[in-house]
Scaffold this motif. Structure first.
Motif, PDB file in Angstrom:
ATOM      1  N   GLN A  44       4.432 -20.535   2.266  1.00 34.33           N
ATOM      2  CA  GLN A  44       3.880 -20.306   0.939  1.00 34.33           C
ATOM      3  C   GLN A  44       3.177 -18.962   0.860  1.00 34.33           C
ATOM      4  O   GLN A  44       3.262 -18.259  -0.144  1.00 34.33           O
ATOM      5  N   ARG A  49       7.697 -17.483  -4.192  1.00 30.42           N
ATOM      6  CA  ARG A  49       8.354 -18.691  -4.677  1.00 30.42           C
ATOM      7  C   ARG A  49       9.664 -18.315  -5.357  1.00 30.42           C
ATOM      8  O   ARG A  49       9.750 -17.303  -6.030  1.00 30.42           O
ATOM      9  N   LYS A  51      12.606 -19.527  -8.058  1.00 31.43           N
ATOM     10  CA  LYS A  51      12.877 -20.422  -9.165  1.00 31.43           C
ATOM     11  C   LYS A  51      14.302 -20.194  -9.663  1.00 31.43           C
ATOM     12  O   LYS A  51      14.738 -19.052  -9.808  1.00 31.43           O
ATOM     13  N   CYS A  95       6.839 -14.289  -7.433  1.00 28.55           N
ATOM     14  CA  CYS A  95       7.932 -15.214  -7.761  1.00 28.55           C
ATOM     15  C   CYS A  95       9.257 -14.459  -7.851  1.00 28.55           C
ATOM     16  O   CYS A  95       9.315 -13.336  -8.340  1.00 28.55           O
TER      17      CYS A  95
END
Length: 219
Positions: A44, A49, A51, A95
């Motif tokens: 993390q 991240r 998506k 992200c």
């Protein structure tokens, strides 16, 4: 005629194989792996991240043009309809957004629902000026939403700069959106990518900001 049928069958087989390959790749890159709590915490902190965003709509709706604007901040004056799949990656702060566009021709629409369970968001693009095919666009959208009522939906009423384009309220009625028993977020936005423009329209920037805002809320 027999020769043409063989060619058509070969093309259909090729599309099916390509669809399977893309589906496997989509599952591989977006699938979750099991890690210990320490490994998960480290991942993390060290990795952005990812998506997955699915981009669908009938052929000619303007999906590729919008994606090009979102990714490159430029207007591409000539974009051919996507015959298969088009993948675009956009990096934002913390992200990584993986957009997967699937062509909207009749032979590819049967693959759409295969990708829903790996997506964090659905972007559905409609040609607001193509009133003849709006019922079909609405039918395909409702078919998708029956598969997953929880997926956030950003519905783009594209080509608003063309004569005869339906307004947002008109499109809402034409697509029978009032009939939806939708359980997740739904946003309807007007867009256009001008043919002679060199600047990306403000509404495209607004769409990108909305996508980033919504995707940041997904865990």
């Amino acid at each position: 005629m027999s020769h043409l049928r063989h060619i058509g069958a070969a093309i259909g087989t090729l599309v099916a194989i390509l669809g399977s390959i893309m589906f496997i790749s989509w599952k591989y890159f977006s699938g979750s792996r099991r890690h210990s709590e320490e490994e998960y915490s480290f991942l993390q902190e060290s990795q952005p991240r990812e998506k997955q965003i699915l981009v669908l709509g009938l052929d000619g709706a303007g999906k590729s043009s919008i994606l090009n604007c979102l990714a490159t901040h430029t207007v591409k004056h000539s974009t051919s309809p996507t015959q298969g799949f088009n993948a675009v990656c956009i990096h934002t702060e913390g992200c990584k957004l993986n957009f997967l566009e699937i062509g909207g021709s009749c032979n590819l629409r049967s693959y759409w629902n295969l990708y829903l369970n790996k997506a964090h968001m659905l972007i559905y693009v409609v040609d607001s000026a193509d009133q003849e095919r709006l019922p079909l666009a609405g039918q395909e959208l409702h078919r998708l939403l029956k598969e997953d009522l929880m997926l956030p939906l950003v519905l783009l009423a594209n080509k608003q700069d063309l004569d005869g384009a339906l307004s947002i309220s008109g499109l809402h009625r034409k697509l029978l959106l009032h009939d939806l028993n939708y359980e997740q977020k739904l946003f309807l936005m007007a867009t256009n990518v001008t043919e002679d423009g060199t600047q990306v329209p403000k509404n495209i920037h607004d769409v990108k900001e909305l996508i980033i805002q919504l995707i940041s809320q997904k865990r």
